[in-house]
Scaffold this motif. Sequence first.
Motif, short mmCIF file in Angstrom:
data_model
loop_
_atom_site.label_atom_id
_atom_site.label_comp_id
_atom_site.label_asym_id
_atom_site.label_seq_id
_atom_site.Cartn_x
_atom_site.Cartn_y
_atom_site.Cartn_z
N LEU A 1 0.83 -1.20 0.00
CA LEU A 1 0.00 0.00 0.00
C LEU A 1 0.87 1.26 0.00
O LEU A 1 0.52 2.28 -0.60
N THR A 2 2.03 1.17 0.66
CA THR A 2 2.97 2.30 0.67
C THR A 2 3.69 2.42 -0.65
O THR A 2 3.69 3.47 -1.30
N THR A 3 4.31 1.33 -1.07
CA THR A 3 5.25 1.40 -2.19
C THR A 3 4.57 1.50 -3.54
O THR A 3 5.04 2.22 -4.42
N ILE A 4 3.46 0.80 -3.74
CA ILE A 4 2.76 0.93 -5.01
C ILE A 4 2.13 2.32 -5.12
O ILE A 4 2.09 2.93 -6.19
N ALA B 1 12.81 -0.03 -22.00
CA ALA B 1 11.71 0.56 -21.24
C ALA B 1 11.12 -0.45 -20.27
O ALA B 1 10.77 -0.11 -19.13
N PHE B 2 11.00 -1.71 -20.70
CA PHE B 2 10.47 -2.75 -19.83
C PHE B 2 11.38 -2.97 -18.62
O PHE B 2 10.91 -3.11 -17.49
N LEU B 3 12.70 -2.96 -18.86
CA LEU B 3 13.66 -3.17 -17.76
C LEU B 3 13.59 -2.02 -16.75
O LEU B 3 13.66 -2.25 -15.54
N VAL B 4 13.47 -0.80 -17.24
CA VAL B 4 13.40 0.34 -16.33
C VAL B 4 12.09 0.31 -15.55
O VAL B 4 12.06 0.51 -14.32
N SER B 5 10.98 0.04 -16.22
CA SER B 5 9.70 0.02 -15.52
C SER B 5 9.67 -1.10 -14.48
O SER B 5 8.97 -1.01 -13.47
N GLY B 6 10.46 -2.16 -14.71
CA GLY B 6 10.54 -3.27 -13.76
C GLY B 6 11.19 -2.89 -12.45
O GLY B 6 11.07 -3.63 -11.45
N LEU B 7 11.88 -1.75 -12.42
CA LEU B 7 12.51 -1.32 -11.17
C LEU B 7 11.45 -1.03 -10.11
O LEU B 7 11.70 -1.17 -8.91
N MET B 8 10.25 -0.64 -10.54
CA MET B 8 9.17 -0.39 -9.59
C MET B 8 8.90 -1.64 -8.76
O MET B 8 8.87 -1.60 -7.53
N ALA B 9 8.71 -2.78 -9.42
CA ALA B 9 8.45 -4.04 -8.70
C ALA B 9 9.67 -4.46 -7.89
O ALA B 9 9.54 -4.99 -6.78
N ALA B 10 10.86 -4.20 -8.43
CA ALA B 10 12.09 -4.57 -7.71
C ALA B 10 12.23 -3.77 -6.43
O ALA B 10 12.72 -4.28 -5.41
#
Length: 500
Positions: free
Chosen positions: A45-48, A229-238
């Motif tokens: 809830l915080t991070t997303i 772009a996919f790799l950078v956006s994946g940093l959110m989940a990481a």
Amino acid sequence: MTSTVVPAVHVDDADLTSLGYEPTLHRKLGRYASFAAGFSFVSILTTIFQLFAFGYSFAGPAFFWTWPVVLVGQLLVALNFAELAARYPLSGAVYQWARRMGGEAVGWFAGWFMAIAQVVTAAAAAIALQVVLPQLWDGFQVVGGDPALNTVTGASNAVVLGAVLLVATTIINSLGVKLMAHVNSVGVTCEIVGVAAVVLALISAAQRGPEVVADTTVLRSSDLGAVGAFLVSGLMAAYVMVGFNSAGELSEETKDPRRTAPRTILSALLISGIGGALMIITALMAAPSLDDGRLATEGLPYVLTAVLGTFWGKVLLVDVAIAIFVCTLAIQTAGSRLVFSMARDGKLPASALLSSVHPSRGTPMWPSIAIGALAVAVLAINVGNAALFTTLSSVCIVMVYLAYLMVTVPQLVNRLRGDWGQVAQTTPAGLFSLGRWGLPVNILAVLYGAVMVVNLAWPRPEVYDPTGENPVLLYSAPLMVALVLVLGLWVRRRTLATKA
């Protein structure tokens, strides 16, 4: 004829003694409190809430697919950690696991990197209050000006709010694990209810179907290329899915930790992963528009405000603020147990003080104070830095992934040498085990961890210098890792020399 029933806590303490340590911490945590420690560290809830816009801005709706990719990768790591938690139920889990798998030097540096990462992570989590509190009441914007985190005034105010939060969590942690567990469990319950409420509200307001995640328009048109772009956006989940090992960090304060910790490590990650996936996909389904630019700048708060309206939106913001509070509390708690564990072995400066346990509260008070003070110092150094949040997040997560590798790589070496089977033979029967799947799962966990470290540390201006004002920030991750490594070599050498 009479029989004597030995209390479970005494059995746990005897088990701890067999691993070489006398029980000094109070064993107060049950299964839910143990789960709460891991869940609140991840704190979807915080991070997303913070990072949705970051992921969406690079890949559009297709950024959803980075979430299951990272979840599967982290589950591979968590499965290995669950085996270790069953065999070595000790405070300072990452340090203890790495030391027993890879030797004293590997263990020390795993603990060192993880401790520094937890200090920075606590600071980064505390910053999140800036995303929430000024929206609830403009009086929380103590530093006048724009409250957005990517502005100088917003970043400065984030430091003020974050410092106040860290003082509060330090006081709670210093008063004992029982109080911490009660606060954390209540907070996690509120967070789970909040996640469920968000998902239900977004589903009820859906304007499109779940096939929205197949929209690759933004991904294909990116200047970084579709893969980049996919790799950078994946940093959110990481950034989000770390800290599930916290249940292991509190093993010496958990009842029946050999069985409880493995379950709660895995359940904290899986429930966070499922809940997070539902939040992301339902937000994409309910967003008023996918291409007006607001999802890429305002993220989830924009969707929730549109769906819930002002009143219920503010109620949810209160829940998010609670989640941020318990997230920061859990990070600091895990960090303090890691510092305590290393100090107990005489591996840190001022080990006698840092390993002391309050006689009545049964808690390592000084490590909590040290973690809190250092986190505030990290915030103070960054006053007025508009790139504060993304830089802090990226740097601390790189170090977390490196610390994880310092566990999974020695564990893999032990498996390949055949030593892991010998360890299993000396532990009680019926504990969590991967069995014959251990080797392939371990190999995949190491490969995943190595790829993520490279992806996280790669010097991208979009991540490390979004304003373009300070090119040095591009290399902040490798520079910080190098600095922490050199400082660690000096501290370890001084500590060893003092002991000699």
